[in-house]
Every structure is written in structure tokens, then in C-alpha cells.
Design a protein around this motif. Sequence first.
Motif, PDB file in Angstrom:
ATOM      1  N   ASP A 102      37.403  39.112  52.569  1.00 52.57           N
ATOM      2  CA  ASP A 102      37.264  39.418  51.061  1.00 52.57           C
ATOM      3  C   ASP A 102      37.456  40.824  50.669  1.00 52.57           C
ATOM      4  O   ASP A 102      36.581  41.633  50.509  1.00 52.57           O
ATOM      5  N   THR A 103      38.478  41.207  50.973  1.00 45.18           N
ATOM      6  CA  THR A 103      38.793  42.735  50.765  1.00 45.18           C
ATOM      7  C   THR A 103      38.758  43.005  49.069  1.00 45.18           C
ATOM      8  O   THR A 103      38.549  44.420  48.933  1.00 45.18           O
ATOM      9  N   ALA A 104      38.801  42.359  48.456  1.00 44.38           N
ATOM     10  CA  ALA A 104      38.730  42.679  46.973  1.00 44.38           C
ATOM     11  C   ALA A 104      37.334  42.547  46.516  1.00 44.38           C
ATOM     12  O   ALA A 104      37.221  42.777  45.284  1.00 44.38           O
ATOM     13  N   GLN A 105      36.385  42.041  47.249  1.00 47.98           N
ATOM     14  CA  GLN A 105      34.851  42.198  46.936  1.00 47.98           C
ATOM     15  C   GLN A 105      34.748  41.286  45.830  1.00 47.98           C
ATOM     16  O   GLN A 105      33.844  41.597  44.947  1.00 47.98           O
ATOM     17  N   ARG A 106      35.408  40.051  45.853  1.00 47.14           N
ATOM     18  CA  ARG A 106      35.231  39.000  44.654  1.00 47.14           C
ATOM     19  C   ARG A 106      34.030  38.203  44.975  1.00 47.14           C
ATOM     20  O   ARG A 106      33.600  37.154  44.120  1.00 47.14           O
ATOM     21  N   GLY A 107      33.453  38.286  46.184  1.00 51.11           N
ATOM     22  CA  GLY A 107      32.564  37.059  46.640  1.00 51.11           C
ATOM     23  C   GLY A 107      33.021  35.737  47.078  1.00 51.11           C
ATOM     24  O   GLY A 107      32.486  34.728  47.088  1.00 51.11           O
ATOM     25  N   ALA A 108      34.497  35.591  47.165  1.00 49.90           N
ATOM     26  CA  ALA A 108      35.232  34.406  47.394  1.00 49.90           C
ATOM     27  C   ALA A 108      36.613  34.844  48.197  1.00 49.90           C
ATOM     28  O   ALA A 108      37.009  35.717  48.030  1.00 49.90           O
ATOM     29  N   VAL A 109      37.034  33.935  49.070  1.00 51.60           N
ATOM     30  CA  VAL A 109      38.051  34.139  49.956  1.00 51.60           C
ATOM     31  C   VAL A 109      39.113  33.145  49.506  1.00 51.60           C
ATOM     32  O   VAL A 109      38.638  31.794  49.578  1.00 51.60           O
ATOM     33  N   SER A 110      40.348  33.373  49.364  1.00 49.19           N
ATOM     34  CA  SER A 110      41.423  32.276  49.291  1.00 49.19           C
ATOM     35  C   SER A 110      42.018  32.058  50.702  1.00 49.19           C
ATOM     36  O   SER A 110      41.619  32.869  51.746  1.00 49.19           O
ATOM     37  N   PHE A 111      42.858  31.083  50.837  1.00 48.85           N
ATOM     38  CA  PHE A 111      43.366  30.614  52.316  1.00 48.85           C
ATOM     39  C   PHE A 111      44.437  31.739  52.531  1.00 48.85           C
ATOM     40  O   PHE A 111      44.324  32.211  53.562  1.00 48.85           O
ATOM     41  N   ASP A 112      44.801  32.155  51.485  1.00 47.59           N
ATOM     42  CA  ASP A 112      45.905  33.344  51.540  1.00 47.59           C
ATOM     43  C   ASP A 112      45.494  34.748  52.344  1.00 47.59           C
ATOM     44  O   ASP A 112      45.949  35.452  53.226  1.00 47.59           O
ATOM     45  N   ASP A 113      44.023  35.107  51.716  1.00 47.64           N
ATOM     46  CA  ASP A 113      43.232  36.027  52.335  1.00 47.64           C
ATOM     47  C   ASP A 113      42.656  36.053  53.724  1.00 47.64           C
ATOM     48  O   ASP A 113      42.919  36.874  54.634  1.00 47.64           O
ATOM     49  N   LEU A 114      42.606  34.649  53.882  1.00 50.01           N
ATOM     50  CA  LEU A 114      42.293  34.205  55.350  1.00 50.01           C
ATOM     51  C   LEU A 114      43.492  34.519  56.419  1.00 50.01           C
ATOM     52  O   LEU A 114      43.143  34.984  57.440  1.00 50.01           O
ATOM     53  N   LYS A 115      44.740  33.926  55.884  1.00 52.89           N
ATOM     54  CA  LYS A 115      45.851  34.096  56.704  1.00 52.89           C
ATOM     55  C   LYS A 115      46.068  35.631  57.046  1.00 52.89           C
ATOM     56  O   LYS A 115      46.288  36.080  58.176  1.00 52.89           O
ATOM     57  N   ALA A 116      46.039  36.259  55.971  1.00 48.81           N
ATOM     58  CA  ALA A 116      46.244  37.779  56.311  1.00 48.81           C
ATOM     59  C   ALA A 116      45.329  38.478  57.032  1.00 48.81           C
ATOM     60  O   ALA A 116      45.669  39.160  57.841  1.00 48.81           O
ATOM     61  N   PHE A 117      44.051  38.010  57.092  1.00 47.17           N
ATOM     62  CA  PHE A 117      43.028  38.629  57.897  1.00 47.17           C
ATOM     63  C   PHE A 117      43.456  38.092  59.467  1.00 47.17           C
ATOM     64  O   PHE A 117      43.286  38.945  60.498  1.00 47.17           O
ATOM     65  N   LEU A 118      43.798  36.831  59.658  1.00 46.46           N
ATOM     66  CA  LEU A 118      44.069  36.448  60.870  1.00 46.46           C
ATOM     67  C   LEU A 118      45.440  36.944  61.562  1.00 46.46           C
ATOM     68  O   LEU A 118      45.426  37.455  62.482  1.00 46.46           O
ATOM     69  N   ILE A 119      46.430  37.335  60.569  1.00 42.81           N
ATOM     70  CA  ILE A 119      47.772  38.098  60.984  1.00 42.81           C
ATOM     71  C   ILE A 119      47.093  39.378  61.388  1.00 42.81           C
ATOM     72  O   ILE A 119      47.901  39.982  62.671  1.00 42.81           O
ATOM     73  N   GLN A 120      46.396  40.070  60.550  1.00 40.39           N
ATOM     74  CA  GLN A 120      46.123  41.641  61.026  1.00 40.39           C
ATOM     75  C   GLN A 120      45.158  41.421  62.315  1.00 40.39           C
ATOM     76  O   GLN A 120      45.751  42.292  63.246  1.00 40.39           O
ATOM     77  N   ARG A 121      44.335  40.614  62.463  1.00 35.82           N
ATOM     78  CA  ARG A 121      43.503  40.600  63.781  1.00 35.82           C
ATOM     79  C   ARG A 121      44.716  40.214  65.089  1.00 35.82           C
ATOM     80  O   ARG A 121      44.480  40.897  66.081  1.00 35.82           O
ATOM     81  N   ARG A 122      45.520  39.445  64.877  1.00 34.13           N
ATOM     82  CA  ARG A 122      46.629  39.024  65.794  1.00 34.13           C
ATOM     83  C   ARG A 122      47.459  40.521  66.057  1.00 34.13           C
ATOM     84  O   ARG A 122      47.528  40.613  67.481  1.00 34.13           O
ATOM     85  N   GLU A 123      47.798  41.001  65.257  1.00 33.07           N
ATOM     86  CA  GLU A 123      48.535  42.111  65.323  1.00 33.07           C
ATOM     87  C   GLU A 123      47.845  43.015  66.287  1.00 33.07           C
ATOM     88  O   GLU A 123      48.294  43.839  67.162  1.00 33.07           O
ATOM     89  N   GLU A 124      46.281  43.306  65.682  1.00 35.11           N
ATOM     90  CA  GLU A 124      45.549  44.391  66.535  1.00 35.11           C
ATOM     91  C   GLU A 124      45.405  43.983  67.805  1.00 35.11           C
ATOM     92  O   GLU A 124      45.411  44.724  68.973  1.00 35.11           O
ATOM     93  N   ALA A 125      45.296  42.600  68.129  1.00 34.63           N
ATOM     94  CA  ALA A 125      44.984  42.198  69.531  1.00 34.63           C
ATOM     95  C   ALA A 125      46.304  42.592  70.432  1.00 34.63           C
ATOM     96  O   ALA A 125      46.232  42.999  71.590  1.00 34.63           O
ATOM     97  N   HIS A 126      47.534  42.283  69.839  1.00 34.77           N
ATOM     98  CA  HIS A 126      48.753  42.694  70.527  1.00 34.77           C
ATOM     99  C   HIS A 126      49.103  44.040  70.593  1.00 34.77           C
ATOM    100  O   HIS A 126      49.830  44.424  71.703  1.00 34.77           O
ATOM    101  N   SER A 127      48.266  44.952  69.905  1.00 34.49           N
ATOM    102  CA  SER A 127      48.590  46.394  70.021  1.00 34.49           C
ATOM    103  C   SER A 127      47.909  46.900  71.162  1.00 34.49           C
ATOM    104  O   SER A 127      48.173  48.093  71.442  1.00 34.49           O
ATOM    105  N   ARG A 128      46.976  46.257  71.558  1.00 34.91           N
ATOM    106  CA  ARG A 128      45.968  46.862  72.832  1.00 34.91           C
ATOM    107  C   ARG A 128      46.455  46.733  74.049  1.00 34.91           C
ATOM    108  O   ARG A 128      47.444  45.920  74.562  1.00 34.91           O
TER     109      ARG A 128
END
Length: 128
Positions: A102-128
Motif C-alpha cells: 500500500d504505497t499510497a497509504q490508502r488502507g487498501a491494496v488493489s491487485f495491481d498494487d500486489l502485482k507491482a510489489f511482487l514484480i519488484q521483489r522478484r527483480e530485487e531477488a534477481h539482482s542479488r
Amino acid sequence: MKLLQFAILAAVGVAVISHARAQAPKSDSPSALRGAEPYLPPALRKPLRDAATGPALLRYQPMQKLKKRFEAADLDGNGTLSRDEARQAGLTVVDKNFDHIDTAQRGAVSFDDLKAFLIQRREEAHSR
């Protein structure tokens, strides 16, 4: 002499084929036919996985399952999940990482927010 050798080889070949057919399963299922005959009609062949789409398909299927779970967890049908909805549905990834998703601090997350988070985590894991 060559004719005799040819006849012996032909007889051995027929015996081997007959033995293989006798040992083959008697079922008409595609899996039984795969082991019995060297040629399979196109309808019984397993499709070859395209190397270019293989990994994308492997990522697509779990994402679709996650989307279905996300939609089922959305009890009020507004397209977003609160922390409580995620917790009640057993979506621990969303529950534990709610503030990061919930980067916008709305108190709710959309599926697009979740996908963006998972993609970011995957990219961080691959960069290590």
C-alpha cells in the motif's frame, strides 16, 4: 548366402516386434499407446513447450490463481483488500507486507498494487 542372412534378420525383427507388442499395455489410452508404437498420430502427441513462452506461462498460471484468491477475499466487492480481508482469506503475503504494498497509504491494496510489489521483489531477488 546373403539371402539367408536377410531372411534370418527379417525373422528376428518380426520376433522382436511381436514380443514388444505382446508386452505393451492393452489399453487405448494415449499413455498406453505412447509406449507401444514408435509413431503417434498428431492427436495423441504431447504439445512441445515453446521455450520462449514457457517461463511466461509458468508465471502466468500462479498469478491467475492468486488473482482468483484475491477476488474471493474481496468481501465487499470494491476491487481492493483491507488488511483484515487479506488476513481472513489467509493471504499472508498481503497481510505481512501490507504497508509495503500500500504505497499510497490508502488502507487498501488493489491487485495491481500486489502485482507491482511482487514484480519488484522478484527483480530485487534477481539482482542479488
